[in-house]
Write an enzyme that holds these catalytic residues in place. Sequence first.
Site, PDB file in Angstrom:
ATOM      1  N   CYS A 139       0.843  -1.200   0.000  1.00 10.66           N
ATOM      2  CA  CYS A 139       0.000   0.000   0.000  1.00 10.66           C
ATOM      3  C   CYS A 139       0.881   1.254   0.000  1.00 10.66           C
ATOM      4  O   CYS A 139       0.722   2.133  -0.846  1.00 10.66           O
ATOM      5  CB  CYS A 139      -0.922  -0.013   1.213  1.00 10.66           C
ATOM      6  SG  CYS A 139      -1.955   1.464   1.351  1.00 10.66           S
ATOM      7  N   GLU A 210      -4.256  -5.005  -3.172  1.00 13.59           N
ATOM      8  CA  GLU A 210      -4.194  -3.640  -3.694  1.00 13.59           C
ATOM      9  C   GLU A 210      -4.883  -3.565  -5.056  1.00 13.59           C
ATOM     10  O   GLU A 210      -5.660  -2.639  -5.332  1.00 13.59           O
ATOM     11  CB  GLU A 210      -2.741  -3.176  -3.816  1.00 13.59           C
ATOM     12  CG  GLU A 210      -2.118  -2.695  -2.525  1.00 13.59           C
ATOM     13  CD  GLU A 210      -2.802  -1.448  -1.995  1.00 13.59           C
ATOM     14  OE1 GLU A 210      -2.947  -0.460  -2.744  1.00 13.59           O
ATOM     15  OE2 GLU A 210      -3.208  -1.466  -0.815  1.00 13.59           O
TER      16      GLU A 210
END
Length: 225
Positions: A139, A210
């Site tokens: 992230c 993600e």
Amino acid sequence: MTQNPKFTDELRQSAAPIWEADLKHPFVRGMADGTLPTEKFKFYLIQDYLFLLDYSRVFAYGTIKAHDEATMALFAKLLDETLNTEMDLHRGYCEKFGISPAEMEAAPMAPTTHAYTRHMLHVAQIGTLADVIAGVLPCQWGYAEIGTTLAEQGGSPEPLYQEWIDMYASPEFLALGEWLRNLLNDITTDSSSAEKERLHKNFLLSSRYEYLFWEMAWTQQEWRI
């Protein structure tokens, strides 16, 4: 003399196809060219708010599992800045889209948000400091890569999407990812092959989540039952 690659370089290379897919995802491309429908971005912002609450809890685990006072202090600072500074900025940014704090707090987690945050919290709870970092790094590092790439490609004609790009291409945000990478490299210098394999799995799973987070926002994913 050829130097051995850093462990984070190995992680990045193993996840390369996933991260390339992130950059090509229609949600990301829509931010870049300004065509992303506002409703999709609003859905993303609400889910990102819910994500950040648990992301802060993961940093708390980093403080607990840090090996020394200096690292404890840095993770505590990360927790404070995410929970107090970044969350305030996020709420202010959401107001520009007409999203109230009450609306964000009342929203249910989408399936992918729930699964992704449960993965990070589980890894942080049962793992080591290295596991904590491997779980959050896709992230932190991934957003920096996306923000930087979009900025280098000329940014977005939509001012509010450009604001998102500026945030994640900022020197301050890039420095945070670099600090996490350096720390992970330092604490895995003498790690066994079994531990590194586990960290690879955690990093790849977060990287996959993600991508799924962009997909979730693009489809405005809901629970089917």
